[in-house]
Design a protein around this motif. Structure first.
Motif: not given
Length: 285
Positions: A141-150, A219-220, A272-282
């Motif tokens: 399964v491809l697991l993808i996690s996203l966070y809006n980092v403040t 990715r950011v 707030d200079d938020t960034t969206t951080m994404i981690a992904s891996e099969w």
């Protein structure tokens, strides 16, 4: 499907303000996530909340090259799930599911991708990965996690008055820079290392990357947020640790929330200079 694994969470009673005030995800980030998926993917969005990410993902699959066959939006809290159902009514490729990270209630061998938007830190490591293995199609399964980092700590978990805010937020540490080349592996790796400890959301992302992934791609994407006073109040009301308006400590909490705004706002707007951080891996089993 089975129901009622966890009808109430710490977000119970906050669905309306969560839906109103929580930031969404930049289109570039959503398109990137969609580009990672195999053709005609079946997706489980676990901890979908009110559908902040679910709706964006559903929209990205319309007319896309690969397309998204179905999104199962899994949410344990009945309050949040009601708002979720209302928000996805226009998207026939989304099914709302009463389930949790440990018990999605989805069939065995049924999904290609699991997304977790601002939610992975709530999950039990062993139980969640066991569930991923169960529902992942073909043993992967491809697991993808996203966070809006403040760009600063808005959690107020260790402070009791506005003087503490000044100590913690003055000279506020910056998040990953907008000058980073969004979408490049080097920028993502550098941004992960640069996430300041002052940012609770950043700590959530960094910790969950270490706990749930072995060799992720990171990715950011810039996602700056502009708050009015009312918007900031609503955002802070939406947190899991925030008291509800009828709680005895709510007035003091609101005073603290306003103190942050007064310290950081310019001409009535706080950025707030938020960034969206994404981690992904099969992941494979």
């Amino acid at each position: 499907m089975e129901r009622g694994y966890m009808e109430r969470t710490r977000f119970h009673g906050k669905a309306q303000v969560y839906d109103q005030a929580r930031p969404g995800y930049p289109q570039e980030a959503v398109r990137y996530v969609a580009s990672l998926m195999p053709a005609e993917a079946t997706v489980s969005d676990v901890g979908a909340g009110t559908g902040k990410f679910t709706v964006s993902l559903a929209a990205s699959g319309v007319g896309a090259r690969a397309g998204i066959r179905m999104i199962y939006a899994v949410e344990p809290d009945s309050d949040m799930r009601t708002a979720l159902a209302e928000n996805v009514v226009a998207w026939p490729n989304v099914t709302v599911v009463d389930g949790s990270a440990a018990h999605t209630t989805l069939p065995d061998d049924s999904v290609d991708v699991i997304t977790c938007a601002q939610s992975l830190h709530w999950f039990d490591h062993d139980e969640f990965l066991k569930e991923c293995a169960r529902i992942g199609r073909g043993g992967r399964v491809l697991l993808i996690s996203l966070y809006n980092v403040t760009s600063f700590d808005s959690a107020m978990t260790a402070r009791t008055n506005s003087d503490h805010f000044g100590a913690d937020l003055a000279g506020g540490a910056n998040g990953p820079s907008d000058s980073d080349a969004a979408g490049t592996a080097a920028a993502g790796t550098a941004a992960l290392a640069a996430i300041p400890d002052v940012s609770v959301s950043g700590r959530h992302f960094r910790r969950t990357v270490a706990e749930f992934f072995d060799a992720p791609t990171i990715r950011v994407f810039p996602n700056p947020i502009r708050y009015t006073r009312d918007g900031w109040r609503a955002y802070m009301d939406s947190h899991s640790h925030s008291p509800l308006p009828n709680d005895p400590g709510y007035a003091a909490f609101r005073t603290q929330v306003d103190a942050i705004f007064d310290m950081r706002a310019v001409d009535g707007i706080m950025t707030d200079d938020t960034t969206t951080m994404i981690a992904s891996e099969w992941l494979t089993w």
